[in-house]
Design an enzyme around this catalytic site. Structure first.
Site, mmCIF file in Angstrom:
data_model
loop_
_atom_site.group_PDB
_atom_site.id
_atom_site.type_symbol
_atom_site.label_atom_id
_atom_site.label_comp_id
_atom_site.label_asym_id
_atom_site.label_seq_id
_atom_site.Cartn_x
_atom_site.Cartn_y
_atom_site.Cartn_z
ATOM 1 N NE ARG A 1 12.570 -2.492 1.088
ATOM 2 C CZ ARG A 1 12.599 -2.500 2.391
ATOM 3 N NH1 ARG A 1 12.495 -1.384 3.050
ATOM 4 N NH2 ARG A 1 12.707 -3.627 3.058
ATOM 5 N N PRO B 1 0.813 -1.218 0.000
ATOM 6 C CG PRO B 1 -0.799 -1.522 1.662
ATOM 7 C CD PRO B 1 0.492 -2.071 1.154
ATOM 8 C CD GLU B 2 4.540 2.205 -3.166
ATOM 9 O OE1 GLU B 2 4.832 3.243 -3.779
ATOM 10 O OE2 GLU B 2 5.076 1.110 -3.403
ATOM 11 C CE LYS C 1 4.605 4.708 1.403
ATOM 12 N NZ LYS C 1 5.863 3.976 1.647
#
Length: 262
Positions: free
Chosen positions: A252, A2-3, A59
């Site tokens: 990441r 979720p962004e 967010k």
DNA sequence: ACATTGACCTGAGAGC
DNA sequence: TGCTCTCAGGTCAATG
């Protein structure tokens, strides 16, 4: 995952399903997701109140009660909301249930428990307390503001984009799209980017977030010329058809086109 | 002050 | 079939 565009979808979803209903009771299935609030205080604060409006910053989703503080929800990477008119089994990994008078219920689901539910007196002070930067879609984030927020940064541009204190709302997925459209390699250091490149990143940031919100955060609905449908699909660059590459950027995994993003 | 890394958390998928 | 390992990724504390 979720962004910003996903939280925008959750906001719309909550608005469409859950506003102006009186909360009969709140069930906390897992205390791990509560932050700075006990289950008892959450229950007592919400019981008998109704959800009146929502706000979003980066967010975070904020829900205003008809009286009292705001409910704050963060979705980590596996969080989402689920509403049902009728009493039926809640999804796996349901962490909080908001049970309404009249039988409907809204649940907060978060498998990996990296999200949280909390209370805040008001949105602005919550944002300030977390040192959060402007929301990625905030009108005030023009190029000058963007450049100033990046000033003094030596790390990778991808890390800076994902830093919520610089700009709020961008994560691993959408930073890939932004850097692809800007034609900038994710490992490039912020200080070595010239004005033109920085401008491209800023322009892409605005364009990508707007388009993604417009598409409800559904990646498969993005144009085929976008990067993300291919990142999740054929793995080929939509511009030059080359095989996409990946690299670690501060922990990441960045996906990019080795030809279009030098 | 800024950058980087590991821990948190759980389940899916890979490899054996 | 079942075990172990790695990875997904948002954020923060600890470390450089």
């Amino acid at each position: 995952m979720p962004e910003l565009p996903d939280i925008a979808r959750f906001k719309k979803y909550l608005d469409a399903t859950s506003l102006h209903q009186v909360i009969r009771r709140v069930v906390v299935h897992d205390h791990d997701v509560l932050e700075d609030v006990s289950a008892q205080r959450l229950r007592r604060t919400l019981q008998g109140r109704s959800l009146e409006s929502t706000d979003r910053w980066g967010k975070f989703l904020f829900v205003e009660l008809d009286e009292g503080p705001w409910v704050v929800m963060h979705f980590g990477m596996t969080g989402y909301l689920d509403y049902s008119e009728i009493a039926k089994q809640v999804p796996d990994h349901t962490r909080v249930t908001y049970q309404f008078e009249g039988g409907g219920r809204l649940v907060y689901v978060c498998q990996r428990k990296l999200g949280c539910v909390s209370l805040a007196d008001d949105v602005q002070s919550f944002i300030r307390s977390r040192n959060m930067g402007p929301d990625g879609l905030d009108k005030r984030l023009d190029f000058e503001a963007f450049r100033q927020r990046l000033a003094g940064r030596r790390g990778a541009i991808k890390s800076a984009l994902m830093n919520q204190q610089i700009v709020a709302g961008i994560g691993n997925i959408y930073s890939d799209e932004i850097l692809f459209q800007a034609g900038v390699h994710p490992k490039r250091s912020v200080i070595e980017l010239d004005d033109g490149e920085l401008r491209s990143v800023h322009r892409a940031l605005r364009k990508v977030l707007r388009k993604a919100v417009d598409r409800n955060g559904e990646i498969q609905r993005l144009p085929r010329s976008y990067f993300l449908p291919h990142r999740e699909g054929d793995g080929l660059c939509p511009r030059c058809q080359r095989e996409l590459d990946e690299a670690k950027v501060s922990g990441r995994t960045a996906h990019f086109c080795p030809r279009c993003q030098q």
